[in-house]
Write an enzyme that holds these catalytic residues in place. Structure first.
Site, PDB file in Angstrom:
ATOM      1  N   ASP A  73      -9.970  -2.899  -6.556  1.00  0.00           N
ATOM      2  CA  ASP A  73      -9.478  -3.227  -5.406  1.00  0.00           C
ATOM      3  C   ASP A  73      -9.829  -2.207  -4.679  1.00  0.00           C
ATOM      4  O   ASP A  73      -9.834  -0.996  -4.800  1.00  0.00           O
ATOM      5  CB  ASP A  73      -8.030  -3.528  -5.370  1.00  0.00           C
ATOM      6  CG  ASP A  73      -7.625  -4.783  -5.804  1.00  0.00           C
ATOM      7  OD1 ASP A  73      -8.180  -5.383  -6.389  1.00  0.00           O
ATOM      8  OD2 ASP A  73      -6.501  -4.813  -5.721  1.00  0.00           O
TER       9      ASP A  73
ATOM     10  N   HIS B 145      -2.999   0.251  -6.425  1.00  0.00           N
ATOM     11  CA  HIS B 145      -3.225   0.680  -4.946  1.00  0.00           C
ATOM     12  C   HIS B 145      -2.858   2.226  -4.794  1.00  0.00           C
ATOM     13  O   HIS B 145      -1.531   2.366  -5.047  1.00  0.00           O
ATOM     14  CB  HIS B 145      -2.958  -0.124  -3.822  1.00  0.00           C
ATOM     15  CG  HIS B 145      -3.737  -1.468  -3.967  1.00  0.00           C
ATOM     16  ND1 HIS B 145      -2.975  -2.622  -3.588  1.00  0.00           N
ATOM     17  CD2 HIS B 145      -4.553  -1.949  -4.785  1.00  0.00           C
ATOM     18  CE1 HIS B 145      -3.727  -3.649  -3.869  1.00  0.00           C
ATOM     19  NE2 HIS B 145      -4.587  -3.536  -4.654  1.00  0.00           N
TER      20      HIS B 145
ATOM     21  N   ASP C 239      -2.407   4.023  -1.987  1.00  0.00           N
ATOM     22  CA  ASP C 239      -1.926   4.273  -0.657  1.00  0.00           C
ATOM     23  C   ASP C 239      -0.482   4.175  -0.604  1.00  0.00           C
ATOM     24  O   ASP C 239       0.202   4.396   0.655  1.00  0.00           O
ATOM     25  CB  ASP C 239      -2.624   3.724   0.383  1.00  0.00           C
ATOM     26  CG  ASP C 239      -2.841   2.178   0.164  1.00  0.00           C
ATOM     27  OD1 ASP C 239      -2.326   1.874  -0.934  1.00  0.00           O
ATOM     28  OD2 ASP C 239      -3.274   1.514   1.252  1.00  0.00           O
TER      29      ASP C 239
ATOM     30  N   ARG D  12       5.724   9.747  -8.753  1.00  0.00           N
ATOM     31  CA  ARG D  12       4.334   9.535  -9.318  1.00  0.00           C
ATOM     32  C   ARG D  12       3.414  10.512  -9.135  1.00  0.00           C
ATOM     33  O   ARG D  12       2.246  10.521  -8.351  1.00  0.00           O
ATOM     34  CB  ARG D  12       3.498   8.134  -8.669  1.00  0.00           C
ATOM     35  CG  ARG D  12       4.521   7.048  -8.624  1.00  0.00           C
ATOM     36  CD  ARG D  12       3.875   6.122  -7.717  1.00  0.00           C
ATOM     37  NE  ARG D  12       4.556   4.935  -7.389  1.00  0.00           N
ATOM     38  CZ  ARG D  12       4.776   4.100  -6.682  1.00  0.00           C
ATOM     39  NH1 ARG D  12       3.708   3.842  -5.764  1.00  0.00           N
ATOM     40  NH2 ARG D  12       5.269   2.978  -6.530  1.00  0.00           N
TER      41      ARG D  12
ATOM     42  N   SER E 116       5.815  -5.093  -3.215  1.00  0.00           N
ATOM     43  CA  SER E 116       5.617  -3.599  -3.130  1.00  0.00           C
ATOM     44  C   SER E 116       6.957  -2.738  -3.293  1.00  0.00           C
ATOM     45  O   SER E 116       7.996  -3.313  -3.055  1.00  0.00           O
ATOM     46  CB  SER E 116       4.924  -3.214  -1.870  1.00  0.00           C
ATOM     47  OG  SER E 116       3.862  -3.890  -1.733  1.00  0.00           O
ATOM     48  N   SER E 117       6.856  -1.666  -3.637  1.00  0.00           N
ATOM     49  CA  SER E 117       7.915  -0.695  -3.766  1.00  0.00           C
ATOM     50  C   SER E 117       8.374   0.022  -2.661  1.00  0.00           C
ATOM     51  O   SER E 117       7.698  -0.225  -1.373  1.00  0.00           O
ATOM     52  CB  SER E 117       7.732   0.649  -4.699  1.00  0.00           C
ATOM     53  OG  SER E 117       7.108   1.361  -3.998  1.00  0.00           O
TER      54      SER E 117
ATOM     55  N   CYS F  14      -2.338  -0.282   4.292  1.00  0.00           N
ATOM     56  CA  CYS F  14      -2.541  -1.600   3.694  1.00  0.00           C
ATOM     57  C   CYS F  14      -3.170  -2.566   4.862  1.00  0.00           C
ATOM     58  O   CYS F  14      -4.113  -3.492   4.389  1.00  0.00           O
ATOM     59  CB  CYS F  14      -1.609  -2.349   2.942  1.00  0.00           C
ATOM     60  SG  CYS F  14      -0.641  -1.343   1.735  1.00  0.00           S
TER      61      CYS F  14
HETATM   62  N1  NVA Z   1       1.842  -0.618  -5.528  1.00  0.00           N
HETATM   63  C1  NVA Z   1       2.424  -0.012  -4.316  1.00  0.00           C
HETATM   64  C2  NVA Z   1       1.805  -0.013  -3.104  1.00  0.00           C
HETATM   65  C3  NVA Z   1       0.532   0.219  -2.736  1.00  0.00           C
HETATM   66  C4  NVA Z   1       0.413  -0.004  -1.082  1.00  0.00           C
HETATM   67  C5  NVA Z   1       3.933   0.175  -4.655  1.00  0.00           C
HETATM   68  O1  NVA Z   1       4.322  -0.929  -4.840  1.00  0.00           O
HETATM   69  O2  NVA Z   1       4.574   1.417  -4.334  1.00  0.00           O
END
Ligand code: NVA
Length: 375
Positions: A195, A244, A246, A263, A297-298, A350
């Site tokens: 991606d 991802h 970002d 992380r 997403s988180s 995003c």
């Molecule tokens: N997968 C990531 C979002 C990335 C834009 C998250 O959920 O933190």
């Protein structure tokens, strides 16, 4: 003749950008890729079909707010052409009951200098998403004689591309974290899959997240396709669903990156940043305890900001801690109310894809270090 496309990083002055649209967005049915990637406690699990109209309208209002803010600041904004995603799609290898969206262009389009490449996504439901951007690509192609319009090798996404029953829903979070820390992901190495939002561009160096959506073979592919660049594999233990880069590792200006404190980049992979005097600081905590409804997403979309230049950065308006941290870091944060778009695939970064940023392909890491993760 005009130069339309140019971008080598996420922080040089932004002049032209694509902002996604939420129209016709569908929650995809389960498939080998998504069943492993939608968190087990997400409301989205077990549902599929068009997203509620009212939420689409609100997401579009948020996206329009972002577009307006950018235009007011002199950034040219283009929008994709929505596609009716609520229809079955098939290739010789698979069939899915729907597509997904054209909201997060960042996942699909990778801008590398004068080239925009459509990525090799691992979700079957995202296989045709690039088509929503093709009218714009065609326009850039007609207007900019130097624009390179390209597409990564299309993955076949047969069952060989995924480990089946990889995650049992019953497995504990600890085991999930252990697997991701050990680079054991649902995607196999059958073919390159990636991606675009897993690729962090810092001029000559590309830092690519190995996770649920991007595999090692993709990094080998990048290495051969961009021989002038240096490819680094990065991963972030602590993220149970690494998708991802970002909301995890976000550059604000040359020499400065905010890193999600849950992380952190492992010591060994930090060496190249340290050797070149880059500062990696913990990002401020999110202002929210939970993501909005039907969001996969988180809460760390708090750090998914859009940098306009080395000083100005757009941050989601309710993220008070992130806004404050930006000021402390010498940035000028610009709040935009954007939370209603989160459920459609992400935050401010995003929701955009670079078309033009000033600046050239710089070498920010002239001191290269011994790095076992380099592919
Ligand atoms: N997968 C990531 C979002 C990335 C834009 C998250 O959920 O933190």
């Amino acid at each position: 003749m005009t130069k339309i496309v140019n971008s080598w990083n996420d922080f040089d002055p932004l002049k032209h950008v694509i902002v996604g649209k939420a129209d016709f967005t569908v929650i995809p049915d389960e498939e080998p890729a998504t069943s492993e990637k939608v968190p087990v406690d997400s409301e989205m699990r077990g549902m599929w079909g068009p997203r509620p109209t009212e939420t689409v309208e609100k997401a579009n209002e948020a996206l329009d707010r972002l577009a307006k803010e950018l235009e007011n600041r002199g950034v040219k904004v283009d929008r994709p052409t929505p596609i009716q995603w609520n229809q079955a799609m098939m290739t010789p290898d698979f069939r899915v009951p729907s597509g997904q969206t054209q909201m997060p262009p960042r996942d699909i389009l990778l801008t590398m200098g004068n080239e925009i490449m459509a990525s090799a996504n691992s979700f079957r439901c995202r296989y045709f998403e690039y088509l929503a951007y093709w009218p714009l690509m065609n326009q850039y192609f007609e207007e900019d004689p130097e624009f390179k319009w390209s597409q990564a090798p299309r993955p076949r996404l047969t069952d060989k591309s995924y480990k089946h029953n990889y995650y049992d829903e019953q497995i504990a979070l600890e085991e999930r974290l252990e697997r991701t820390a050990n680079l054991d992901f649902v995607t196999t190495e059958a073919e390159p899959m990636w991606d675009a939002a897993d690729v962090l561009r810092l001029g000559k160096d590309l830092f690519i997240q190995h996770g649920l959506t991007t595999n090692r073979k993709a990094m080998e592919w990048f290495k051969r396709y961009y021989p002038e660049h240096r490819i680094h594999a990065v991963n972030f233990p602590g993220d149970p669903y690494p998708i991802h880069i970002d909301a995890t590792f976000v550059p604000l200006r040359p020499g400065l990156i905010i890193n999600n404190p849950e992380r952190r980049l492992p010591e060994e992979q930090r060496k190249i940043f340290e050797a070149n005097d880059w500062q990696i600081v913990d990002a401020a905590p999110p202002a929210h305890k939970e993501p909005p409804p039907l969001c996969y997403s988180s809460v760390w979309l708090s750090m998914n900001c859009l940098v306009l230049d080395h000083k100005n950065v757009i941050v989601e308006a309710s993220e008070v801690h992130q806004l404050e941290q930006m000021e402390k870091l010498g940035m000028n944060p610009i709040p935009v109310d954007f939370r209603d778009a989160y459920a459609f695939g992400g935050g401010l970064h995003c929701a955009t894809a670079d078309v033009y940023r000033e600046g050239d392909c710089e070498d920010y890491f002239s001191t290269q270090v011994e790095d076992p993760t380099l592919v």
